[in-house]
Design a protein around this motif. Structure first.
Motif, PDB file in Angstrom:
ATOM      1  N   VAL A  57       1.769 -52.969  89.072  1.00  0.00           N
ATOM      2  CA  VAL A  57       2.959 -53.527  89.720  1.00  0.00           C
ATOM      3  C   VAL A  57       3.823 -54.242  88.692  1.00  0.00           C
ATOM      4  CG1 VAL A  57       3.767 -55.121  91.491  1.00  0.00           C
ATOM      5  CG2 VAL A  57       1.697 -53.794  91.878  1.00  0.00           C
ATOM      6  N   SER A  58       3.173 -55.062  87.864  1.00  0.00           N
ATOM      7  CA  SER A  58       3.911 -55.802  86.852  1.00  0.00           C
ATOM      8  C   SER A  58       4.608 -54.844  85.889  1.00  0.00           C
ATOM      9  CB  SER A  58       2.969 -56.718  86.072  1.00  0.00           C
ATOM     10  OG  SER A  58       2.493 -57.730  86.905  1.00  0.00           O
ATOM     11  N   GLY A  59       3.877 -53.804  85.478  1.00  0.00           N
ATOM     12  CA  GLY A  59       4.465 -52.816  84.574  1.00  0.00           C
ATOM     13  C   GLY A  59       5.689 -52.172  85.187  1.00  0.00           C
ATOM     14  N   PHE A  60       5.580 -51.830  86.485  1.00  0.00           N
ATOM     15  CA  PHE A  60       6.702 -51.193  87.170  1.00  0.00           C
ATOM     16  C   PHE A  60       7.898 -52.135  87.250  1.00  0.00           C
ATOM     17  CE2 PHE A  60       9.011 -50.829  91.176  1.00  0.00           C
ATOM     18  CZ  PHE A  60       9.606 -49.585  90.976  1.00  0.00           C
ATOM     19  N   LEU A  61       7.651 -53.394  87.661  1.00  0.00           N
ATOM     20  CA  LEU A  61       8.746 -54.363  87.767  1.00  0.00           C
ATOM     21  C   LEU A  61       9.391 -54.567  86.409  1.00  0.00           C
ATOM     22  CD1 LEU A  61       7.354 -57.101  90.160  1.00  0.00           C
ATOM     23  CD2 LEU A  61       9.286 -55.586  90.549  1.00  0.00           C
ATOM     24  N   ASN A  62       8.542 -54.602  85.368  1.00  0.00           N
ATOM     25  CA  ASN A  62       9.046 -54.818  84.021  1.00  0.00           C
ATOM     26  C   ASN A  62       9.965 -53.682  83.590  1.00  0.00           C
ATOM     27  OD1 ASN A  62       8.260 -54.338  80.796  1.00  0.00           O
ATOM     28  ND2 ASN A  62       8.810 -56.426  81.397  1.00  0.00           N
ATOM     29  N   SER A  63       9.574 -52.448  83.893  1.00  0.00           N
ATOM     30  CA  SER A  63      10.417 -51.339  83.430  1.00  0.00           C
ATOM     31  C   SER A  63      11.641 -51.178  84.326  1.00  0.00           C
ATOM     32  CB  SER A  63       9.604 -50.035  83.390  1.00  0.00           C
ATOM     33  OG  SER A  63       9.031 -49.795  84.652  1.00  0.00           O
ATOM     34  N   ALA A  64      11.515 -51.480  85.631  1.00  0.00           N
ATOM     35  CA  ALA A  64      12.644 -51.282  86.532  1.00  0.00           C
ATOM     36  C   ALA A  64      13.620 -52.450  86.494  1.00  0.00           C
ATOM     37  CB  ALA A  64      12.135 -51.068  87.954  1.00  0.00           C
ATOM     38  N   LEU A  65      13.088 -53.669  86.451  1.00  0.00           N
ATOM     39  CA  LEU A  65      13.944 -54.851  86.549  1.00  0.00           C
ATOM     40  C   LEU A  65      13.894 -55.695  85.284  1.00  0.00           C
ATOM     41  CD1 LEU A  65      12.944 -55.872  90.180  1.00  0.00           C
ATOM     42  CD2 LEU A  65      15.095 -54.832  89.492  1.00  0.00           C
ATOM     43  N   GLY A  66      13.476 -55.076  84.176  1.00  0.00           N
ATOM     44  CA  GLY A  66      13.305 -55.818  82.930  1.00  0.00           C
ATOM     45  C   GLY A  66      14.572 -56.492  82.448  1.00  0.00           C
ATOM     46  N   TRP A  67      15.741 -56.009  82.893  1.00  0.00           N
ATOM     47  CA  TRP A  67      17.009 -56.620  82.458  1.00  0.00           C
ATOM     48  C   TRP A  67      17.192 -58.014  83.044  1.00  0.00           C
ATOM     49  CZ3 TRP A  67      19.964 -57.418  86.794  1.00  0.00           C
ATOM     50  CH2 TRP A  67      19.644 -56.616  87.910  1.00  0.00           C
ATOM     51  N   ILE A  68      16.442 -58.335  84.117  1.00  0.00           N
ATOM     52  CA  ILE A  68      16.439 -59.716  84.598  1.00  0.00           C
ATOM     53  C   ILE A  68      15.477 -60.488  83.698  1.00  0.00           C
ATOM     54  CG2 ILE A  68      15.894 -61.231  86.545  1.00  0.00           C
ATOM     55  CD1 ILE A  68      16.313 -58.794  88.378  1.00  0.00           C
ATOM     56  N   PRO A  69      15.944 -61.568  83.058  1.00  0.00           N
ATOM     57  CA  PRO A  69      15.102 -62.265  82.074  1.00  0.00           C
ATOM     58  C   PRO A  69      13.711 -62.603  82.612  1.00  0.00           C
ATOM     59  CG  PRO A  69      17.298 -63.210  82.124  1.00  0.00           C
ATOM     60  CD  PRO A  69      17.266 -62.181  83.208  1.00  0.00           C
ATOM     61  N   LEU A  70      13.638 -63.036  83.880  1.00  0.00           N
ATOM     62  CA  LEU A  70      12.365 -63.432  84.464  1.00  0.00           C
ATOM     63  C   LEU A  70      11.347 -62.285  84.432  1.00  0.00           C
ATOM     64  CD1 LEU A  70      12.159 -66.307  85.399  1.00  0.00           C
ATOM     65  CD2 LEU A  70      12.536 -65.568  87.744  1.00  0.00           C
ATOM     66  N   PHE A  71      11.833 -61.050  84.608  1.00  0.00           N
ATOM     67  CA  PHE A  71      10.934 -59.891  84.649  1.00  0.00           C
ATOM     68  C   PHE A  71      10.858 -59.185  83.297  1.00  0.00           C
ATOM     69  CE2 PHE A  71      12.005 -59.702  89.379  1.00  0.00           C
ATOM     70  CZ  PHE A  71      10.870 -60.415  89.698  1.00  0.00           C
ATOM     71  N   GLY A  72      11.461 -59.790  82.264  1.00  0.00           N
ATOM     72  CA  GLY A  72      11.474 -59.157  80.943  1.00  0.00           C
ATOM     73  C   GLY A  72      10.147 -59.353  80.218  1.00  0.00           C
TER      74      GLY A  72
END
Lengths: 258, 327
Positions: free
Chosen positions: B158-173
């Motif tokens: 899940v974290s990997g997915f959020l990171n690749s999809a929403l990584g442009w949000i600093p919190l999820f980078g």
């Protein structure tokens, strides 16, 4: 705008309790029909079957037919939500939405019907408040909460809210029983004005009120505690109050019971 | 004559006795109850004061020896010589994980409450409400074990997915999304605070006056429109209160968070990466091995948590009170 209601063989139940039994009547358009009768005789229950509000109580159900012009409100494909947009209702106690302004209260039904344009909303809100004889009292404070009005004003606000969606029929469930005499008079005058445009049905405990506002009167009664309510007779108000056909009606209107 | 006197004497005596009795028992009961009630009220204040005094008294010696800025430093080395510690990382971890948990739990909790109160048939609503309340009875150590052994391994994806999809949000980078992250901790916290938010919201929804509900339905509102017109406006302050109570609970939660998080020093804005800690988790993890100064430092951090929780509760009350005035 106004439509005729024809009820035939209507029964209503609360769970296992048979509340009203085999009611048939015709309610004429552009007139006021009053329902009178002792407490617990089923007149309010019957009123609520006319816009399918009866069934919102868990376990409640209805049998029979209610034709609005020629359409059966209890037909298999009929959506109760659509019925209630055509048959408006005013309750015993004024119930404006407490968190909403006067304006938003009147506009609430319009917004449900998808009216979004501000200018159109403004027009209908003004028209409805004028129609409910409330405009002059509230036009300077449309953005104030509706809960800040007096009881009689709140009830007229609820009438404005009900007529804003231009219903075919307006049902009133003892609309004056929580109001003082002056407010009652204001509502009665309003009913007299509204009947030129709507089919109005009013439940009342006050026989003088029925005599004053209605064109036709229906008398309901129960045979005894726990028995279902029945329609005893319906006719021209003047006739019901002067020479009713049934003995029970005469005893009720002369104050011998109820 | 005798009769007269007799009657009047009896009457006088009776009158006197009645009056005395009324004053006697009435006043005594009144006094006892009043002092018992006042005593209970004072006891609460005294307890609060005692807790605050205890925390401050224990914290001061350590704070005096501290060589780092207590409020802004990210370091936590109170056992070193000289001791250097600050609460910045703890505050960050606590606030971020709690807010995230709140953001995840509130919509679900309110959805559950609405479903139980307005959608579910009665045969489902009762047991479902009971089950949700049961979630509150699960010990937090069980949530911790579940979070560590069951949830964390599955959160990697899940974290990997959020990171690749929403990584442009600093919190999820960040470069290395992991499983023992603040994000995982907040998922556990979200589940833990779900029942309290849900059951308080449900109580509030059940109090919505029938008249408002019928007013909306009679206008031709669908069920969802009725909820928007009548239920949510009425329940707004109650829902805010419920969410704030949930937030308070999330901030104070200790053991589940301590088990899930892997400690990495320093504030990391990338909440998907391993690391982070909270006030309570830090206290639980470090207290046993702490020196005298170390304990003082932990107590000082506890004091800050106390103050933050107090502020949250006061803010919640202010919000609730303001909404009430509006209505």
């Amino acid at each position: 705008m106004a439509k005729r209601i024809e009820v035939s063989g209507l029964h209503a139940y609360y769970g296992g309790v048979h509340a009203i039994e085999d009611i048939s009547m015709t309610i004429e358009p552009r007139s006021v029909t009053a329902f009178i009768g002792p407490s617990g005789c089923g007149k309010s229950t019957f009123l609520r079957t006319l816009n399918r509000m009866h069934e919102v109580i868990p376990g409640a159900r209805v049998e029979g037919k209610v034709l609005l012009d020629d359409e059966d409100l209890y037909g298999p494909d009929v959506d109760p939500v659509a019925v209630r947009r055509v048959v408006g209702m005013v309750f015993q106690r004024p119930n404006p939405f407490p968190t909403m302004s006067i304006y938003d209260n009147v506009a609430a039904g319009l917004k449900l019907n998808g009216v979004r344009r501000k200018s159109r909303l403004d027009d209908i809100v003004e028209e409805s408040l004028k129609g409910a004889n409330l405009w002059n009292e509230v036009k300077d404070r449309l953005n104030k909460p509706g809960a800040g009005l007096s009881g009689g004003q709140q009830q007229r606000l609820c009438i404005a809210r009900a007529i804003a969606v231009q219903p075919q029929v307006l049902l009133m469930d003892e609309p004056c029983s929580a109001l003082d005499p002056i407010s009652t008079l204001a509502i009665e005058d309003l009913i007299a004005e509204l009947k030129s445009r709507y089919t109005i049905v009013i439940v009342t405990h006050n026989m003088q009120q029925a005599a004053r506002v209605s064109d036709r009167t229906a008398f309901f009664n129960i045979a005894g505690v726990g028995k279902p309510g029945r329609l005893i007779e319906i006719g021209e108000t003047s006739k019901i109050f002067t020479k009713p056909e049934q003995k029970a009606t005469e005893e009720y209107i002369t104050g011998r019971f109820g | 004559m005798t009769t007269d006197t007799g009657v009047s004497t009896t009457a006088a005596a009776a009158g006197g006795r009645v009056r005395d009795a009324a004053i006697g028992t009435g006043r005594a009961g009144d006094k006892i109850f009043a002092s018992a009630a006042r005593g209970s009220g004072i006891l609460v204040l005294a307890l609060m004061a005692a807790i605050a005094v205890f925390l401050i008294w224990k914290a001061i010696p350590a704070l005096q020896k501290n060589e780092a800025a207590f409020l802004t430093s990210e370091e936590w080395n109170p056992n070193a010589q000289p001791p250097r510690f600050g609460i910045a990382q703890l505050a960050f971890g606590t606030v971020v994980s709690s807010l995230l948990a709140l953001a995840m739990a509130t919509p679900v909790a309110i959805g559950i409450a609405l479903f139980i109160s307005y959608y579910a048939p009665r045969s489902v609503a009762g047991p479902l409400g009971y089950l949700v309340d049961l979630l509150a009875a699960v010990p937090s150590i069980v949530y911790g074990l579940w979070g560590l052994l069951v949830l964390a391994p599955r959160m990697e994806g899940v974290s990997g997915f959020l990171n690749s999809a929403l990584g442009w949000i600093p919190l999820f980078g960040g470069d290395s999304p992991g499983k023992n992250s603040i994000f995982t901790a907040s998922v556990v916290l979200a589940i833990m605070i779900l029942p309290i938010i849900s059951s308080i919201s449900r109580e509030v929804f059940l109090q919505v006056p029938r008249a408002h509900v019928e007013a909306a339905l009679a206008l031709g509102a669908t069920r969802w429109e009725m909820i928007k017109l009548a239920v949510l406006p009425y329940g707004r302050s109650g829902m805010i209160g419920a969410a704030m109570l949930g937030l308070g609970r999330a901030m104070g939660e200790t053991i589940a968070v301590a088990m899930v998080l892997t400690f990495v020093p320093g504030i990391n804005w990338h909440i998907l990466e391993d690391g982070g800690t909270t006030f309570a988790a830090n206290i639980a993890n470090s207290f046993a091995e702490a020196t005298e100064t170390g304990r003082g430092a932990l107590i000082a951090s506890g004091l800050v948590l106390f103050v933050i929780t107090l502020i949250v509760n006061m803010a919640a009350r202010a919000v609730v009170a303001r909404r009430k005035e509006d209505a």
